[in-house]
Structures are given as structure tokens and as C-alpha cells.
Design an enzyme around this catalytic site. Structure first.
Site, PDB file in Angstrom:
ATOM      1  N   PHE B   8       0.191  -1.062  -0.055  1.00  0.00           N
ATOM      2  CA  PHE B   8      -0.142  -0.297   0.575  1.00  0.00           C
ATOM      3  C   PHE B   8       0.514   1.222   0.030  1.00  0.00           C
ATOM      4  O   PHE B   8       0.623   2.197   0.595  1.00  0.00           O
ATOM      5  CB  PHE B   8      -1.098   0.201   1.477  1.00  0.00           C
ATOM      6  CG  PHE B   8      -2.001   0.520   0.720  1.00  0.00           C
ATOM      7  CD1 PHE B   8      -3.126   0.958  -0.078  1.00  0.00           C
ATOM      8  CD2 PHE B   8      -2.712   1.816   1.775  1.00  0.00           C
ATOM      9  CE1 PHE B   8      -3.598   1.675   0.138  1.00  0.00           C
ATOM     10  CE2 PHE B   8      -3.786   2.374   1.500  1.00  0.00           C
ATOM     11  CZ  PHE B   8      -4.264   2.086   0.911  1.00  0.00           C
ATOM     12  N   GLU B 204      15.804   9.789  -7.689  1.00  0.00           N
ATOM     13  CA  GLU B 204      15.377   8.780  -6.515  1.00  0.00           C
ATOM     14  C   GLU B 204      16.346   8.388  -6.039  1.00  0.00           C
ATOM     15  O   GLU B 204      17.447   8.447  -6.053  1.00  0.00           O
ATOM     16  CB  GLU B 204      13.909   8.248  -6.846  1.00  0.00           C
ATOM     17  CG  GLU B 204      12.747   9.169  -6.724  1.00  0.00           C
ATOM     18  CD  GLU B 204      11.825   7.981  -7.572  1.00  0.00           C
ATOM     19  OE1 GLU B 204      11.993   6.473  -7.013  1.00  0.00           O
ATOM     20  OE2 GLU B 204      10.439   8.654  -7.520  1.00  0.00           O
ATOM     21  N   ASP B 215      18.347  -0.668 -13.689  1.00  0.00           N
ATOM     22  CA  ASP B 215      17.260  -0.640 -13.694  1.00  0.00           C
ATOM     23  C   ASP B 215      16.642  -0.971 -15.263  1.00  0.00           C
ATOM     24  O   ASP B 215      15.714  -1.537 -15.697  1.00  0.00           O
ATOM     25  CB  ASP B 215      16.495   0.607 -13.218  1.00  0.00           C
ATOM     26  CG  ASP B 215      15.277   0.949 -13.819  1.00  0.00           C
ATOM     27  OD1 ASP B 215      14.585   0.393 -13.593  1.00  0.00           O
ATOM     28  OD2 ASP B 215      14.248   1.346 -14.899  1.00  0.00           O
ATOM     29  N   LYS B 219      14.494  -4.013 -16.996  1.00  0.00           N
ATOM     30  CA  LYS B 219      13.318  -4.360 -18.244  1.00  0.00           C
ATOM     31  C   LYS B 219      13.357  -5.204 -19.407  1.00  0.00           C
ATOM     32  O   LYS B 219      12.754  -5.403 -19.803  1.00  0.00           O
ATOM     33  CB  LYS B 219      13.072  -2.416 -18.329  1.00  0.00           C
ATOM     34  CG  LYS B 219      12.367  -2.232 -16.688  1.00  0.00           C
ATOM     35  CD  LYS B 219      13.044   0.428 -17.349  1.00  0.00           C
ATOM     36  CE  LYS B 219      11.504   0.196 -15.760  1.00  0.00           C
ATOM     37  NZ  LYS B 219      12.350   1.717 -16.245  1.00  0.00           N
TER      38      LYS B 219
END
Lengths: 332, 332
Positions: B8, B204, B215, B219
Site C-alpha cells: 500500500f 530518486e 534498471d 526491464k
């Protein structure tokens, strides 16, 4: 999947060839595509066990070398009730939609899925046909009708599912785009660029439909009605082609760093859907600025998935056939 | 559709917001998405009739203001057997895949469809999970894991269905691309561009994973294993980031009319699949040349559908949430 093919021009022949080439791949996917009918305007062939496609190619696609019968037509399919999918590839007639429109209606009324590359019936009666398909829980595959191999309908249906489309803009006509690229790159007059397109076989017999913007309008109309839930007709689209452009128009913009492209666009304004086709000046940061030569592209603006552009997709019979195959696979 | 949300953070909260915004649209599509569980690492809330999402937003997403119970976790879902789809949005752990991997396995073993935005489990065990899903006739939606809103998996799955992929090339990391665009446009040093990215919140906390190419590798690995039927691991990918690039490198190419982009690429060579990530020089006619700033793009070369590129897709939490919703819609 038990299939009937109706219409036997370049795309249909390429489709036969493609099915042979992709036989292994399709089997690996668990797909067995059995062609039971191949029907032309003057008759066709039928084999309940599946037509041997390699034989068709060997005989140079001459159906008369097989058990060709003049009385085989769409009604034979309807009567025999032995296919689940019709591949409709008859010639496009944008005024009446025929004979494709009748074929598609009959198929859908008789619980047969349809995949078509025929723009006519889709331009004229998409909403009716789609309702008919939905009512009978059938698929109506039309990906090939707007850009062939370029998955413009697919992107709108699957890839931006759940988002609202704010506008769709497209460079959708290869011939016009080729002419504009020639004028830009070689700094030549419109007539010379058109002649090049004709000599190279890019501009075909009916090239007026391309350069006057009509073909682009047909495609933007289909995209709108399919993806934005509208019910426009060609009369609702303001259409201007590239045929009045002068060398100076193109070069004036070139020197400013811009390009002129034939754009088909649809957008919402005051809760209304508006559409036009016209030559537009694009800045270098426009997503379709670099869609040059025979290439095509569509630029979707959405609310929650941002701006998405899809560019490319080869444009020959084999590529259109691959678009038909794509729809067949996606409906399984 | 009866749904449990596990994890969440920002995307899950945006997903709640999106479901409220799109309620009307979803109803029109005949879709009723009922959220029965929202689960965090320390417990969760459950309502068999469906959680009132507007209340969740009103209470600023603070689950503890509801009937929050510490003993609600993935096992509650498995025991209750009252959802058909799990939305897995826990934090990515690329080393172990946990806790997402356990959640996804448990769901699929217990006949629950899964949609996830969690790269870890997909990088580590895609093939195993996909087999498990297929065996139980379930959907495993992973569109959000490679490019978020950019429909890179979708294009490969639906839009080029039936064609063989010859290669996939992507500009897949927004932070690296932003830095390279800054260096190119403002003619500044790498460190200054990186600082800009940090100040603007584009880079970030874990930005090393971005600039060192990791990253992008993750992908391209997912795209390869999902779309080219390979079973590569990160060790099979040669990885070089943008962190050693100098201003001169970028400007030397700029003056030649080229751009340097961080490219992840996979291709076939001698029947083997090869993959790498590295800064590459692109000419102006490369389909990814104009993918600038935070934008992303993927360029597929295929045998029968030609070359197809997809560019764009916004990259925020709401857009990632829209990618989750897209997968949910496409599985109905």
C-alpha cells in the site's frame, strides 16, 4: 479454428503464404487454423478437412486447378455451418460497402466471427456491426483497416484500455507522406514528387484518394468510431489534401525547422467530437515529426496513461496479411 | 471482479483514487471491481461486501482508522477463497523477489489471477510463474513492470502477435534519459545534470540503479523473457551505465548530428539471444532518437509486421496505477 476466406486478391494470397510460413509457430501456440473455403467473386473451393495451402501456392494460386465450383459463395458457408471465423478480404467500396458488408452481416447473424481488412463496411456501418457481434458474443477484428501492420486499433483498444482518449492524431497515408518527404528532402515541386511516387509504384491507380486526404479521413473516422465511441460519417470530417501545396510552402517551414505533414485528427471540444484532415505544420518536438517517407504513425493523448505514439509498421500485402493473422490470434 | 490489494505505497494509493475516478467508465464497460482487501506489511482491512474506497481517501489512506487487524495477511486471502484477482504492489526486491514472490506463488497456486507492478518476482521467476498461471488457466498481468504506462509488454504481446521479434531496443530509464537530454541541450557536465535530476525529484533515492544501467537491464530482461521466450538472468546481460560519460562525449556526437542514449537491447545471433545495456550513439533516423527527457520508448523489429516503435507513457504513480487497471481490463 475453422476459417473461410472470401476475396482472393493480394492480401488473401499473402495470407495463405503466411499461414504456411508460420505453421510451426502457430502450432506452438496451440493454434490450428484450418482453411475450409477460399471464395472469389465467381465461385470457390471447399474442403471440410481443410484445404492444402501448399498445393494452392504450388499451383500459383489458381483455384481453377482444384475442385472449383461456381456455386460456392457466402451462402454455402452459411448453409454448411462448419466454420467459426470468416476472413473477409473483398475489395473496398466506400460508397456501398458491398459485397463485404453483406458478407460480414451474414456471418455475424449466423454466429461466425469476422476478421476483415475491408474499410468500406467498417466506415459505413461499424456501430451496427459491432452491436451485432456483441449481441452474438462474437469477435469483429478490424485491425487491418487502419494502417495495416501498424497496430493503431490495437493500441487504442488494449494498450490504453481504462484511459480516456483526449485526441488522436495520425500520419496515416503512406503515399502522401512519401510525397511530402520528397518535397522536403529534395526541395522539389509537388508534381515532381508525385511523379516519383508513381514511378516507384508507391502511388497506385487510385492515388487521388490518398493525396486529396480521403484515405486519411477514412482511417481517422474508423479510429474515432471504434475508440471514442462516436458515430461520425465522412461528411462530419473537414478534408483538405496535399494537392495544393507548393514547394515554397514546404521550404518556408523547413527553414524554420518545421515540417508539413498530412494530419488526420480527432479531438473533444465542448463535449463534442470534432475531426479534420489537413496539411499541418509540425515542430520538431511533435511526436509525428519524424514519421517520414512511407511510414505511418498515430499519437494518442490520454488522461491517465499520458501521451503514447506508435510509429512504423510495414505496408505491403504480406504485412497486411500479418495484421489479419494478428487479429485472429488476439481473438483466441 | 473481486480483488485483494497487497502492498500500500504510492501506486496502490493512486490505484484507489483511479478506481473512484473511473467508476462510471468501468460500469459502462460492464466491469464491477470490488476491493475486498487492502493489506500492508503490518496488517490490513477486509470487507466481504467491498471496501468503500471514498472513505479510504477521506481518511487520507490511513487504514488504521478502519477495522484494521494485524492478523490480516496473504494467508487470510488464501483461507477465505473470496477473491479472483490479487493486485500485488509490495516493494521491489531484485535479489530475493520477496515478499512479492511468495504472494504471487500463493495466489496462482490457489486459482487467483495476479496483476503486479513488482519487478522482483518477474525478473527472478517469470517462466515458473507463467507456467503456474497457464496450468491453472489464470492471468498473470505484468504490464506495469516495464515502463509503467508505456505499453511495452502489451505491444509485444498483442500488437505484434503472430510475428517473430528480431530485436527489441529500448530507452527504458527516465532518469538516465533526462540526464543525457540535459547534457545535450544545456551542454553541461554529467555531475551538473545529475544534480538537476536530484533537485527536480526525478532522480530518486536509489538513482544508482538508474544511472548504472541496472534498471534498464531489469526491464530489457523482462521484455526478453516474456516476449522472446528466453530464460535469461541478469548475469547474461552486459551492463554499462551513463555514469562515465563526459560532456565532450555527448557534445562530440551532438556536433555530428547524433545523440547518445542509454539503450537496452536484445537480439538474436546464431540462434542465441544476446542482450546488453550501454550508452549508444543514435543517428537522427533511429526511431528512438527523439525520445528525450523523461520519456521512454521501445523499438521492435519483426519479420512480418515491419519495425514498430512505441513512445511516451507518463511516469508517475497515477500512470503506473493506470497500467495496473489496463491489465485488469485486458484480462476480462
Amino acid at each position: 479454428m475453422d476459417i473461410g476466406i472470401i476475396g482472393f486478391g493480394g492480401v488473401a494470397k499473402s495470407f495463405i503464404k503466411l499461414l504456411i510460413e508460420k505453421e510451426e509457430n502457430l502450432k506452438k501456440r496451440g493454434l490450428n487454423l484450418k482453411i475450409k473455403y477460399i471464395i472469389k467473386s465467381d465461385g470457390g473451393i471447399y474442403n471440410n478437412e481443410g484445404i492444402n495451402l501448399k498445393d494452392i501456392v504450388k499451383e500459383n494460386y489458381n483455384l481453377k486447378n482444384f475442385s472449383f465450383r461456381e456455386d460456392i459463395n457466402i451462402n454455402t458457408i452459411i448453409k454448411n455451418k462448419d466454420i467459426d471465423t470468416l476472413v473477409e478480404l473483398t475489395n473496398t467500396n466506400i460508397e456501398t460497402g458491398e459485397p463485404g458488408l453483406t458478407h460480414i452481416k451474414l456471418a455475424l447473424e449466423n454466429k461466425i466471427n469476422v476478421v476483415t481488412g475491408n474499410k468500406g463496411p467498417i466506415v459505413l456501418q461499424y456501430r451496427y456491426l459491432k452491436k451485432l457481434a456483441d449481441k452474438n458474443n462474437l469477435n469483429l477484428g478490424i485491425g487491418c483497416t487502419t494502417g495495416g501492420a501498424l497496430p493503431s486499433i490495437n493500441v487504442g483498444s488494449f494498450d490504453i484500455a481504462g484511459a480516456d482518449i483526449l485526441s488522436i492524431e495520425g500520419v496515416l497515408n503512406g503515399t502522401s507522406n512519401f510525397i511530402l518527404s520528397k518535397m522536403y528532402e529534395e526541395e522539389i515541386e509537388y508534381d515532381d514528387a508525385l511523379n516519383d511516387a508513381i514511378c516507384l509504384g508507391i502511388a497506385e491507380a487510385d492515388y487521388r484518394l490518398d493525396i486529396e486526404g480521403f484515405d486519411t479521413a477514412v482511417k481517422i473516422l474508423i479510429l474515432t468510431n471504434v475508440l471514442m465511441n462516436s458515430n461520425l460519417t465522412l461528411k462530419d470530417i473537414e478534408i483538405e489534401g496535399i494537392n495544393n501545396l507548393k514547394k515554397e510552402n514546404v521550404l518556408d517551414e523547413k527553414y524554420k525547422g518545421n515540417k508539413i505533414k498530412l494530419i488526420g485528427k480527432v479531438y473533444r471540444e465542448n463535449n463534442k467530437i470534432k475531426a479534420y484532415v489537413k496539411p499541418e505544420v509540425l515542430r520538431y518536438n511533435h511526436p509525428l515529426y519524424f514519421v517520414d517517407d512511407k511510414n505511418k504513425g498515430v499519437y494518442y493523448r490520454t488522461d491517465t496513461l499520458g501521451d503514447i505514439s506508435i510509429i512504423g509498421g510495414a505496408s505491403g500485402n504480406i504485412n497486411a496479411a500479418a495484421a489479419i493473422l494478428r487479429d485472429l490470434i488476439n481473438m483466441t
